[in-house]
Design a protein around this motif. Structure first.
Motif, mmCIF file in Angstrom:
data_model
loop_
_atom_site.group_PDB
_atom_site.id
_atom_site.type_symbol
_atom_site.label_atom_id
_atom_site.label_comp_id
_atom_site.label_asym_id
_atom_site.label_seq_id
_atom_site.Cartn_x
_atom_site.Cartn_y
_atom_site.Cartn_z
ATOM 1 N N THR A 109 -3.015 -4.268 -1.499
ATOM 2 C CA THR A 109 -4.024 -5.104 -0.828
ATOM 3 C C THR A 109 -4.988 -4.280 0.020
ATOM 4 O O THR A 109 -6.212 -4.434 -0.078
ATOM 5 N N PHE A 119 -6.637 -12.116 7.332
ATOM 6 C CA PHE A 119 -5.490 -12.531 6.520
ATOM 7 C C PHE A 119 -5.247 -13.993 6.908
ATOM 8 O O PHE A 119 -4.694 -14.266 7.968
ATOM 9 N N LYS A 145 -8.357 -12.276 3.062
ATOM 10 C CA LYS A 145 -7.123 -11.855 2.376
ATOM 11 C C LYS A 145 -6.108 -12.991 2.386
ATOM 12 O O LYS A 145 -5.966 -13.697 3.382
ATOM 13 N N TYR A 204 -7.749 -5.126 9.073
ATOM 14 C CA TYR A 204 -7.255 -6.504 9.216
ATOM 15 C C TYR A 204 -8.197 -7.359 10.051
ATOM 16 O O TYR A 204 -8.036 -8.577 10.099
ATOM 17 N N HIS A 223 -1.906 -13.868 0.647
ATOM 18 C CA HIS A 223 -0.806 -13.581 -0.291
ATOM 19 C C HIS A 223 -0.281 -14.881 -0.907
ATOM 20 O O HIS A 223 0.758 -14.881 -1.556
ATOM 21 N N GLN A 273 -8.986 -3.949 -0.343
ATOM 22 C CA GLN A 273 -9.790 -4.430 0.797
ATOM 23 C C GLN A 273 -10.795 -3.354 1.210
ATOM 24 O O GLN A 273 -11.981 -3.630 1.408
ATOM 25 N N ILE A 286 -9.503 -11.793 -1.427
ATOM 26 C CA ILE A 286 -8.616 -10.809 -2.049
ATOM 27 C C ILE A 286 -7.213 -11.382 -2.020
ATOM 28 O O ILE A 286 -6.721 -11.783 -0.962
ATOM 29 N N CYS A 287 -6.600 -11.444 -3.172
ATOM 30 C CA CYS A 287 -5.308 -12.098 -3.260
ATOM 31 C C CYS A 287 -4.309 -11.188 -3.959
ATOM 32 O O CYS A 287 -4.628 -10.580 -4.988
ATOM 33 N N CYS A 312 -11.311 -8.012 7.366
ATOM 34 C CA CYS A 312 -10.918 -8.868 6.236
ATOM 35 C C CYS A 312 -9.723 -9.706 6.685
ATOM 36 O O CYS A 312 -8.575 -9.338 6.427
#
Ligand code: PPS
Length: 289
Positions: A44, A74, A100, A69, A102, A48, A36-37, A72
């Motif tokens: 987000t 990061f 995840k 968190y 960014h 998610q 997931i971006c 999923c």
């Protein structure tokens, strides 16, 4: 504060992330990873939780045993000891993993491309995204203070916030979708008709959802449900990391909150940026219509 910003390949990143840059670039994606971006604060957590619910057949009891968190990871996040880091969590996780990031498209670890991983990109219009990012920077105790709104907006426009320029991010990922299995979604579409967008996600994952499972996912991932759910609202992190007395992580969850913050001149400036930077790409946000 814990982390200053360090420019990494032209993009400002937290110093802890920059220190571990080689490790992040060496990340070993697995072919069944789902990534997931987003640019920060595009929704987000919402997508998610939707994907995790789809993976668990819409059963909230199976999903909400641990915070989002941890379900999923990061991948480029480094928090102060003794709290986990994204890479460690991801490495320990059995497949199929939900991950995840960014990172802008040009900084994604190569193994994701090599393994042809499916990616879901979620974009949010620049103005609401900026407002949400401003409030997040106020409550995030690990990075520098954003200052007043006008000051923050100048930094945001100049690409000085963590992860750099919003327009480079959304347009870079938009172009990548022609070459890779990327589902590109919009926050505004999800607000308008969540069931339709959840169906798109399921289809992208090759899964079918019954009406009752779909309805359950819609209800469980509504803003008001996620706001009071400790497994999605980040209240499990201490105020020394996220101080929710300054601003809640799930703050308003609406489209158009930017109207409370922007002057006419600021709004026009962002319209110009979108016209210049996205103009020829075919990428259109609702605020531009
Ligand atoms: S982060 O830190 O970048 O991962 O944050 P992110 O989750 O991307 O962004 C937080 C914003 O998304 C909103 N949000 C939602 N909106 C609608 N419905 C649901 N279920 C939902 N979940 C999260 C959240 O409220 C933040 O936006 P603002 O505008 O600040 O409220």
């Amino acid at each position: 504060k814990f982390s200053k910003l360090v420019e990494t390949e032209g993009v400002p990143l937290p110093s802890k992330t920059a220190e571990k840059w080689d490790q992040i670039q060496d990340f070993k994606a697995r072919s069944d990873d789902l990534l997931i971006c987003t640019y920060p604060k595009a929704g987000t957590t919402w997508i998610q939780e939707i994907v995790d619910m789809i993976h668990h057949g819409g059963d909230p009891w199976k999903c909400d045993k641990v915070p989002i968190y941890q379900r999923c990871p990061f991948i480029e996040l480094f928090l102060p000891e003794p709290i986990f880091t994204g890479l460690e969590l991801a490495d320990r996780m059995p497949s199929p993993r939900l991950l995840k990031t960014h990172l802008p498209v040009h900084l994604l670890p190569h193994s994701f491309w090599e393994q042809k991983c499916k990616i879901i990109y979620l974009a949010r219009n620049i103005k609401d995204n900026a407002v949400s990012y401003f409030h997040f920077c106020r409550m995030n105790q690990l990075t520098t203070d954003p200052g007043e709104w006008n000051h923050f907006l100048e930094d945001f426009i100049a690409g000085k916030c963590i992860y750099g320029s919003w327009s480079d991010h959304v347009s870079g990922w938009w172009k990548a979708k022609d070459r890779h299995p990327i589902l590109y979604l919009f926050y505004e579409d999800m607000k308008e008709e969540p069931a339709r967008e959840i169906r798109k996600v399921a289809e992208f994952l090759g899964l079918e959802l019954s009406e009752s499972v779909l309805n359950q996912i819609v209800l469980h991932t509504e803003f008001c449900s996620m706001k009071v759910n400790p497994m999605t609202n980040y209240t499990t992190l201490p105020p020394s990391i996220l101080d929710q007395s300054v601003s809640p992580y799930l703050r308003k969850g609406i489209v158009g909150d930017w109207k409370e913050y922007f002057t006419v001149a600021q709004s026009e400036k962002l319209d110009d940026i979108c016209a210049q930077k996205l103009g020829s790409s075919g990428l259109i946000f609702r605020t531009q219509l």
